[in-house]
Design a protein around this motif. Structure first.
Motif, mmCIF file in Angstrom:
data_model
loop_
_atom_site.group_PDB
_atom_site.id
_atom_site.type_symbol
_atom_site.label_atom_id
_atom_site.label_comp_id
_atom_site.label_asym_id
_atom_site.label_seq_id
_atom_site.Cartn_x
_atom_site.Cartn_y
_atom_site.Cartn_z
ATOM 1 N N VAL A 1 0.864 -1.183 0.000
ATOM 2 C CA VAL A 1 0.000 0.000 0.000
ATOM 3 C C VAL A 1 0.897 1.229 0.000
ATOM 4 C CG1 VAL A 1 -1.697 1.306 1.322
ATOM 5 C CG2 VAL A 1 -1.822 -1.192 1.227
ATOM 6 N N ARG A 2 0.684 2.120 -0.954
ATOM 7 C CA ARG A 2 1.548 3.303 -1.062
ATOM 8 C C ARG A 2 1.295 4.249 0.099
ATOM 9 N NH1 ARG A 2 1.394 5.982 -6.800
ATOM 10 N NH2 ARG A 2 3.182 7.051 -5.921
ATOM 11 N N GLU A 3 2.380 4.786 0.616
ATOM 12 C CA GLU A 3 2.229 5.756 1.684
ATOM 13 C C GLU A 3 1.738 7.062 1.088
ATOM 14 O OE1 GLU A 3 5.648 6.097 4.079
ATOM 15 O OE2 GLU A 3 5.544 4.007 4.736
ATOM 16 N N GLY A 4 1.052 7.832 1.911
ATOM 17 C CA GLY A 4 0.538 9.092 1.409
ATOM 18 C C GLY A 4 -0.018 9.939 2.536
ATOM 19 N N ILE A 5 -0.703 10.980 2.134
ATOM 20 C CA ILE A 5 -1.283 11.911 3.095
ATOM 21 C C ILE A 5 -2.794 11.711 3.057
ATOM 22 C CG2 ILE A 5 -1.572 14.350 3.664
ATOM 23 C CD1 ILE A 5 1.075 14.694 1.918
ATOM 24 N N ASP A 6 -3.352 11.400 4.221
ATOM 25 C CA ASP A 6 -4.794 11.186 4.285
ATOM 26 C C ASP A 6 -5.500 12.524 4.465
ATOM 27 O OD1 ASP A 6 -4.769 8.409 3.983
ATOM 28 O OD2 ASP A 6 -4.181 8.161 6.080
ATOM 29 N N LEU A 7 -6.463 12.746 3.603
ATOM 30 C CA LEU A 7 -7.171 14.029 3.582
ATOM 31 C C LEU A 7 -8.661 13.791 3.725
ATOM 32 C CD1 LEU A 7 -5.380 15.312 0.392
ATOM 33 C CD2 LEU A 7 -4.930 16.135 2.693
ATOM 34 N N GLU A 8 -9.325 14.729 4.384
ATOM 35 C CA GLU A 8 -10.791 14.693 4.415
ATOM 36 C C GLU A 8 -11.296 15.937 3.700
ATOM 37 O OE1 GLU A 8 -12.818 13.836 8.109
ATOM 38 O OE2 GLU A 8 -14.546 15.001 7.417
ATOM 39 N N ILE A 9 -11.979 15.713 2.608
ATOM 40 C CA ILE A 9 -12.473 16.824 1.795
ATOM 41 C C ILE A 9 -13.961 16.624 1.550
ATOM 42 C CG2 ILE A 9 -12.298 17.979 -0.451
ATOM 43 C CD1 ILE A 9 -9.308 17.113 -0.440
ATOM 44 N N ASN A 10 -14.734 17.594 1.968
ATOM 45 C CA ASN A 10 -16.198 17.523 1.850
ATOM 46 C C ASN A 10 -16.751 16.221 2.419
ATOM 47 O OD1 ASN A 10 -16.042 20.003 0.614
ATOM 48 N ND2 ASN A 10 -16.077 19.163 -1.464
ATOM 49 N N GLY A 11 -16.166 15.804 3.542
ATOM 50 C CA GLY A 11 -16.666 14.637 4.251
ATOM 51 C C GLY A 11 -16.214 13.309 3.680
ATOM 52 N N ARG A 12 -15.392 13.337 2.640
ATOM 53 C CA ARG A 12 -14.903 12.089 2.047
ATOM 54 C C ARG A 12 -13.404 11.966 2.283
ATOM 55 N NH1 ARG A 12 -16.387 11.702 -3.981
ATOM 56 N NH2 ARG A 12 -15.476 9.646 -3.660
ATOM 57 N N GLN A 13 -12.945 10.727 2.355
ATOM 58 C CA GLN A 13 -11.532 10.466 2.632
ATOM 59 C C GLN A 13 -10.761 10.258 1.328
ATOM 60 O OE1 GLN A 13 -10.528 10.606 5.843
ATOM 61 N NE2 GLN A 13 -12.670 10.956 6.425
ATOM 62 N N PHE A 14 -9.586 10.869 1.260
ATOM 63 C CA PHE A 14 -8.704 10.695 0.100
ATOM 64 C C PHE A 14 -7.286 10.458 0.594
ATOM 65 C CE2 PHE A 14 -12.186 13.430 -1.189
ATOM 66 C CZ PHE A 14 -12.593 12.853 -2.383
ATOM 67 N N ARG A 15 -6.497 9.756 -0.217
ATOM 68 C CA ARG A 15 -5.070 9.595 0.085
ATOM 69 C C ARG A 15 -4.269 10.157 -1.073
ATOM 70 N NH1 ARG A 15 -2.365 4.482 2.784
ATOM 71 N NH2 ARG A 15 -3.236 5.633 4.528
ATOM 72 N N HIS A 16 -3.468 11.197 -0.767
ATOM 73 C CA HIS A 16 -2.622 11.810 -1.788
ATOM 74 C C HIS A 16 -1.250 11.161 -1.742
ATOM 75 C CE1 HIS A 16 -0.745 14.641 -4.395
ATOM 76 N NE2 HIS A 16 0.015 15.163 -3.446
ATOM 77 N N THR A 17 -0.848 10.528 -2.825
ATOM 78 C CA THR A 17 0.439 9.825 -2.847
ATOM 79 C C THR A 17 1.448 10.537 -3.735
ATOM 80 O OG1 THR A 17 -0.399 8.430 -4.633
ATOM 81 C CG2 THR A 17 -0.590 7.571 -2.382
ATOM 82 N N GLY A 18 1.111 11.733 -4.184
ATOM 83 C CA GLY A 18 2.035 12.482 -5.029
ATOM 84 C C GLY A 18 2.861 13.464 -4.220
ATOM 85 N N ASP A 19 3.224 14.549 -4.870
ATOM 86 C CA ASP A 19 4.082 15.575 -4.270
ATOM 87 C C ASP A 19 3.411 16.176 -3.034
ATOM 88 O OD1 ASP A 19 5.671 17.721 -3.653
ATOM 89 O OD2 ASP A 19 5.490 18.713 -5.607
ATOM 90 N N ALA A 20 4.092 16.041 -1.887
ATOM 91 C CA ALA A 20 3.499 16.531 -0.640
ATOM 92 C C ALA A 20 3.418 18.054 -0.596
ATOM 93 C CB ALA A 20 4.313 16.020 0.555
ATOM 94 N N ASP A 21 4.209 18.714 -1.439
ATOM 95 C CA ASP A 21 4.187 20.177 -1.458
ATOM 96 C C ASP A 21 3.179 20.744 -2.455
ATOM 97 O OD1 ASP A 21 6.136 20.472 0.494
ATOM 98 O OD2 ASP A 21 7.758 20.290 -0.975
ATOM 99 N N MET A 22 2.449 19.871 -3.106
ATOM 100 C CA MET A 22 1.471 20.341 -4.087
ATOM 101 C C MET A 22 0.466 21.274 -3.409
ATOM 102 S SD MET A 22 -1.087 17.925 -6.305
ATOM 103 C CE MET A 22 -1.375 18.301 -8.005
ATOM 104 N N PRO A 23 0.239 22.467 -3.982
ATOM 105 C CA PRO A 23 -0.781 23.338 -3.387
ATOM 106 C C PRO A 23 -2.154 22.667 -3.435
ATOM 107 C CG PRO A 23 0.626 24.592 -4.862
ATOM 108 C CD PRO A 23 0.967 23.136 -5.074
ATOM 109 N N LEU A 24 -2.911 22.880 -2.379
ATOM 110 C CA LEU A 24 -4.246 22.269 -2.307
ATOM 111 C C LEU A 24 -5.085 22.638 -3.528
ATOM 112 C CD1 LEU A 24 -6.511 20.761 -0.814
ATOM 113 C CD2 LEU A 24 -7.025 22.909 0.376
ATOM 114 N N LEU A 25 -4.943 23.863 -4.020
ATOM 115 C CA LEU A 25 -5.773 24.282 -5.163
ATOM 116 C C LEU A 25 -5.617 23.339 -6.339
ATOM 117 C CD1 LEU A 25 -7.684 26.390 -6.419
ATOM 118 C CD2 LEU A 25 -5.647 27.568 -7.272
ATOM 119 N N TRP A 26 -4.380 22.938 -6.620
ATOM 120 C CA TRP A 26 -4.161 22.063 -7.788
ATOM 121 C C TRP A 26 -4.595 20.636 -7.485
ATOM 122 C CZ3 TRP A 26 -4.649 25.710 -10.576
ATOM 123 C CH2 TRP A 26 -3.849 26.841 -10.585
ATOM 124 N N TYR A 27 -4.466 20.225 -6.230
ATOM 125 C CA TYR A 27 -4.980 18.900 -5.879
ATOM 126 C C TYR A 27 -6.492 18.855 -6.086
ATOM 127 C CZ TYR A 27 -5.933 14.635 -3.292
ATOM 128 O OH TYR A 27 -6.366 13.380 -2.940
#
Ligand code: FES
Length: 177
Positions: free
Chosen positions: A20-46
């Motif tokens: 399982v790829r490591e990543g950053i777990d995010l909660e956006i609009n009540g849903r869970q996401f895991r971002h496995t790309g560039d950790a410095d990516m601005p939220l706007l582009w994500y």
């Protein structure tokens, strides 16, 4: 020979599943996401490029103009200045998440409709997020409170936006909107 037969009948039998790829777990609009790309990516582009939540708009590289505002733990924050790695364990709400699950508009969204406070609409998501944040902090905001918001509107809707925010304040407090 036996192995060759096994491969012939089950070609996936020698494939080892990836970890399982490591990543950053995010909660956006009540849903869970895991971002496995560039950790410095601005939220706007994500939001826009990865999740295709395109309501949040680009204002400038520094967030001036307010079109890129989102709520992070219920506070309005510029999404272009916020790297994804700062969002672990925080709750993000974008304009797409303001309405209720049954589709009923947030009182401020409804007030924007009722006051015809939308021109081209580019700035509208940012106003809505800033307005929700303001109403959380000041349930009966003054003209001055509204004028302090960082949002810009090139279509000249500021007066109608002000009326919409006050209409929403009245609706939320139970008065007549
Ligand atoms: S409605 Fe067009 S920029 Fe505000």
């Amino acid at each position: 020979m036996a192995q060759a037969q096994a491969l012939a009948t089950n070609p996936t039998s020698n494939i080892t599943p990836d970890k399982v790829r490591e990543g950053i777990d995010l909660e956006i609009n009540g849903r869970q996401f895991r971002h496995t790309g560039d950790a410095d990516m601005p939220l706007l582009w994500y939001l826009r490029d990865v999740l295709r939540l395109t309501g949040t708009k680009y204002s400038s590289d520094h967030g001036l103009g307010g079109a890129d505002l989102v709520l992070v733990n219920n506070k309005a924050v510029s999404a272009i200045t916020l790297p994804v790695h700062e969002l672990a364990d925080k709750k993000v709400t974008t304009v797409e998440g303001l309405a209720a699950d049954d589709g009923k508009l947030h009182p401020l969204q409804q007030a924007f409709v009722d006051e015809n406070a939308i021109g081209c609409g580019y700035c509208t998501p940012g106003w809505l997020i800033a307005g929700v944040d303001l109403l959380n902090r000041h349930p009966q905001p003054s003209d001055n409170d509204i004028e302090q918001l960082p949002n810009l509107c090139r279509c000249g809707c500021q007066t109608r936006v002000r009326r919409a925010i006050k209409r929403a304040a009245a609706a939320i407090s139970g008065g007549h909107a």
